[in-house]
Design a protein around this motif. Sequence first.
Motif, mmCIF file in Angstrom:
data_model
loop_
_atom_site.group_PDB
_atom_site.id
_atom_site.type_symbol
_atom_site.label_atom_id
_atom_site.label_comp_id
_atom_site.label_asym_id
_atom_site.label_seq_id
_atom_site.Cartn_x
_atom_site.Cartn_y
_atom_site.Cartn_z
ATOM 1 N N ILE A 45 0.846 -1.192 0.000
ATOM 2 C CA ILE A 45 0.000 0.000 0.000
ATOM 3 C C ILE A 45 0.889 1.252 0.000
ATOM 4 O O ILE A 45 0.446 2.334 0.386
ATOM 5 C CB ILE A 45 -1.000 0.019 1.173
ATOM 6 C CG1 ILE A 45 -0.316 -0.307 2.501
ATOM 7 C CG2 ILE A 45 -2.157 -0.929 0.907
ATOM 8 C CD1 ILE A 45 -1.231 -0.167 3.721
ATOM 9 N N GLN A 58 -6.972 -0.388 -3.008
ATOM 10 C CA GLN A 58 -6.832 0.027 -1.609
ATOM 11 C C GLN A 58 -6.494 1.510 -1.531
ATOM 12 O O GLN A 58 -7.084 2.262 -0.747
ATOM 13 C CB GLN A 58 -5.731 -0.796 -0.932
ATOM 14 C CG GLN A 58 -5.956 -2.300 -0.960
ATOM 15 C CD GLN A 58 -7.266 -2.701 -0.313
ATOM 16 O OE1 GLN A 58 -7.531 -2.368 0.840
ATOM 17 N NE2 GLN A 58 -8.097 -3.426 -1.052
ATOM 18 N N THR A 62 -8.492 4.644 0.363
ATOM 19 C CA THR A 62 -7.935 5.034 1.667
ATOM 20 C C THR A 62 -7.115 6.318 1.572
ATOM 21 O O THR A 62 -6.718 6.866 2.591
ATOM 22 C CB THR A 62 -7.048 3.927 2.253
ATOM 23 O OG1 THR A 62 -5.951 3.674 1.369
ATOM 24 C CG2 THR A 62 -7.842 2.645 2.467
ATOM 25 N N SER A 200 -1.033 -2.629 7.203
ATOM 26 C CA SER A 200 -2.001 -1.567 7.484
ATOM 27 C C SER A 200 -1.499 -0.566 8.509
ATOM 28 O O SER A 200 -1.710 0.648 8.384
ATOM 29 C CB SER A 200 -3.308 -2.178 8.002
ATOM 30 O OG SER A 200 -3.898 -3.022 7.051
ATOM 31 N N TYR A 205 -3.444 7.618 6.530
ATOM 32 C CA TYR A 205 -4.409 7.695 5.439
ATOM 33 C C TYR A 205 -5.129 9.042 5.447
ATOM 34 O O TYR A 205 -5.313 9.641 6.507
ATOM 35 C CB TYR A 205 -5.435 6.569 5.581
ATOM 36 C CG TYR A 205 -4.821 5.193 5.754
ATOM 37 C CD1 TYR A 205 -4.525 4.401 4.662
ATOM 38 C CD2 TYR A 205 -4.537 4.694 7.027
ATOM 39 C CE1 TYR A 205 -3.957 3.134 4.816
ATOM 40 C CE2 TYR A 205 -3.963 3.439 7.195
ATOM 41 C CZ TYR A 205 -3.675 2.659 6.088
ATOM 42 O OH TYR A 205 -3.111 1.416 6.239
ATOM 43 N N GLN A 211 -7.354 1.579 6.302
ATOM 44 C CA GLN A 211 -7.199 0.122 6.228
ATOM 45 C C GLN A 211 -6.774 -0.441 7.579
ATOM 46 O O GLN A 211 -5.959 0.159 8.285
ATOM 47 C CB GLN A 211 -6.166 -0.246 5.165
ATOM 48 C CG GLN A 211 -6.165 -1.743 4.826
ATOM 49 C CD GLN A 211 -4.943 -2.163 4.046
ATOM 50 O OE1 GLN A 211 -3.849 -2.277 4.586
ATOM 51 N NE2 GLN A 211 -5.126 -2.387 2.749
ATOM 52 N N TRP A 214 -4.351 -5.743 7.725
ATOM 53 C CA TRP A 214 -3.484 -6.407 6.753
ATOM 54 C C TRP A 214 -2.079 -6.453 7.319
ATOM 55 O O TRP A 214 -1.504 -5.420 7.674
ATOM 56 C CB TRP A 214 -3.503 -5.672 5.417
ATOM 57 C CG TRP A 214 -2.612 -6.313 4.383
ATOM 58 C CD1 TRP A 214 -2.699 -7.594 3.913
ATOM 59 C CD2 TRP A 214 -1.497 -5.710 3.717
ATOM 60 N NE1 TRP A 214 -1.707 -7.835 2.989
ATOM 61 C CE2 TRP A 214 -0.946 -6.694 2.854
ATOM 62 C CE3 TRP A 214 -0.901 -4.456 3.774
ATOM 63 C CZ2 TRP A 214 0.157 -6.438 2.046
ATOM 64 C CZ3 TRP A 214 0.200 -4.198 2.965
ATOM 65 C CH2 TRP A 214 0.720 -5.179 2.110
ATOM 66 N N TRP A 221 -8.610 -8.488 5.399
ATOM 67 C CA TRP A 221 -8.396 -7.212 6.081
ATOM 68 C C TRP A 221 -9.683 -6.402 5.961
ATOM 69 O O TRP A 221 -10.679 -6.891 5.425
ATOM 70 C CB TRP A 221 -7.197 -6.457 5.481
ATOM 71 C CG TRP A 221 -7.349 -6.125 4.030
ATOM 72 C CD1 TRP A 221 -7.892 -5.001 3.470
ATOM 73 C CD2 TRP A 221 -6.942 -6.957 2.922
ATOM 74 N NE1 TRP A 221 -7.862 -5.066 2.094
ATOM 75 C CE2 TRP A 221 -7.280 -6.255 1.741
ATOM 76 C CE3 TRP A 221 -6.333 -8.207 2.826
ATOM 77 C CZ2 TRP A 221 -7.024 -6.785 0.463
ATOM 78 C CZ3 TRP A 221 -6.090 -8.726 1.560
ATOM 79 C CH2 TRP A 221 -6.425 -8.018 0.408
ATOM 80 N N LYS A 222 -9.693 -5.188 6.407
ATOM 81 C CA LYS A 222 -10.900 -4.380 6.302
ATOM 82 C C LYS A 222 -10.562 -2.910 6.081
ATOM 83 O O LYS A 222 -9.449 -2.462 6.339
ATOM 84 C CB LYS A 222 -11.757 -4.537 7.555
ATOM 85 C CG LYS A 222 -11.067 -4.149 8.857
ATOM 86 C CD LYS A 222 -11.918 -4.526 10.067
ATOM 87 C CE LYS A 222 -11.183 -4.204 11.367
ATOM 88 N NZ LYS A 222 -11.960 -4.621 12.562
ATOM 89 N N MET A 223 -11.548 -2.194 5.576
ATOM 90 C CA MET A 223 -11.490 -0.745 5.495
ATOM 91 C C MET A 223 -12.538 -0.198 6.458
ATOM 92 O O MET A 223 -13.681 -0.658 6.449
ATOM 93 C CB MET A 223 -11.799 -0.252 4.081
ATOM 94 C CG MET A 223 -10.733 -0.504 3.050
ATOM 95 S SD MET A 223 -11.261 0.147 1.454
ATOM 96 C CE MET A 223 -9.883 -0.345 0.415
ATOM 97 N N TRP A 242 -12.594 -7.206 3.452
ATOM 98 C CA TRP A 242 -11.915 -7.688 2.253
ATOM 99 C C TRP A 242 -11.315 -9.071 2.487
ATOM 100 O O TRP A 242 -10.810 -9.357 3.559
ATOM 101 C CB TRP A 242 -10.765 -6.739 1.890
ATOM 102 C CG TRP A 242 -11.188 -5.446 1.287
ATOM 103 C CD1 TRP A 242 -11.672 -4.349 1.936
ATOM 104 C CD2 TRP A 242 -11.161 -5.105 -0.106
ATOM 105 N NE1 TRP A 242 -11.943 -3.348 1.037
ATOM 106 C CE2 TRP A 242 -11.637 -3.775 -0.216
ATOM 107 C CE3 TRP A 242 -10.776 -5.780 -1.260
ATOM 108 C CZ2 TRP A 242 -11.734 -3.124 -1.445
ATOM 109 C CZ3 TRP A 242 -10.872 -5.126 -2.482
ATOM 110 C CH2 TRP A 242 -11.348 -3.818 -2.566
#
Length: 536
Positions: A45, A58, A62, A200, A205, A211, A214, A221-223, A242
């Motif tokens: 990322i 991603q 983000t 993450s 961000y 995020q 991760w 993972w998630k947002m 995700w």
Amino acid sequence: MKYSKIAVSLLSVAAAALLTACGNQQSSSEKKQFSWSTGAELSTIDMSKASDTISYDQLRNTMEGLYRTGKSGKIMPGLATSSTVSKDGKTYTYTLRKSRWSDGSEVTAKDFVYSWRRTVNPKTASEYAYLFEGIKNATAITDGKKPLSSLGVKAVGKYKLVVTLDRRIPYFKNLMAFALFFPQSEKAVKKYGSKYGTASKYMLYNGPFVQKGWTGSNLSWKMVKNKYYWDKKNVKVDQINWSVQKTPATAYNLYQTSKLDAFSLDSSQTKQLAKKSGFQLVNNGGTAYLQYNLQKDKNLANTKIRQAISMAIDRNGLCSTLGGNNKAAKTFTASGLMHVDGQEYTSGISSASETYNQYNPKKAKKLFKEGLAELGKSSITVSILADDTDNGKKTVEALQSELEQNLGNIKVETLTVPFKTRMARREAGKFDIMLSTWIADFNDAISFLDLMTSSNTRNYGKWKNSEYDSLIAKSKVTASAIERVKYLQEAEAILLKDEGITPVYYMTTAYLIRPSIKNVYNDNLGGWQFKYAEVK
């Protein structure tokens, strides 16, 4: 994507247990959330080092830059509240809105300056640094000939950004909506060092979501909604879950039990579910193609061998096997990406140059024999590298069968590996033929054609043609829009005739997205946008 920017979308069995059911019966007190899938591992990322659609999905959700991309690639407002352009088209001045990073600190014009300098810095080794070409001194900096401070970008106070170009760039506004040009926090980069962007927690961000979860190698993972985002009132979703999956049947089972809300379909599912509510066909603005390693494999350096391979491929049959709405490709630039005076760009490429990209097994066999004679060989062996996705496996299996059947004295070996492994092999030049995909970063043919110039870091097969390089260079300096397109079309004709790459199909992906998920859209450049998503 724009992969190469790879546009696939699925979820793994290992991650299935970790999925949170979206639950279309959520009460007002529950989080508004849904689950999304992607077809390969997330690699980074770090926007200066990202090079694929999965990473950029991603980043575009983000992070935020001067602009965002909307439906069909339309440019939408981001951090720029206004902009002015000088009469000569070489100076852009942007006024920025007040906004914050996910730790509450201010986002300022200096964050753009730092980000851009970091990406063009030769020490960063960004594969995408070439997109800064045209910004004052960018190329000289990446070549190590000028200092970072000479880059044509400066901060005037906290909220004014001034960009100076060496020449007009017709698609400059589109570039500013691409995540490569978003700001980065110098504080975060220095704090996390080599770990920056590898998980993450090693990031700051400034986009609609943050995020979480991760680790750099896991498959879920998630947002989470960013409480510091300047436009958070228009972000209606609290969380997006995700996961990665490579088995379409498993994804569909998860969908049916409300543990997954969106996934891409394989060929059989595309046919079976075409009339189901939530079915969508997405034009990815991309092309799947074969890249030849001319440096490693001297057999493939023979033009007739490459032309024979191309003419031995039944593209229409392959598209039928893969399902979806993919169409046989005769050009590198994706069909429908660019229009000039009402005409589709690819229609102006010399039809003679497309000859070798049409199915003709009889001529293919003749060319192959001629190529073998020039090499002084009676047969050759080649290997085709691809991702271990459903599409990747089916494509290389079909190619193996067709090439061996239609060409005769060729043995084709196939190797399908995880996405991250293929990327590593690609960058190390460890392949004979590689099944690649490229999705445009913006709506212009140069997003494709730049890749095959001899100096481009993404020209992994090391194909070279001085006339091609010259035409691409001319397209970048001419002030005439008509001349520019002419140069691009002439260059692409050379690439196609010489089979510098072999186009296979234009990419369209079929998705099943739960009807309760609203206002999620694809920008037709391979990217999903979730800012305005809602769960009804």
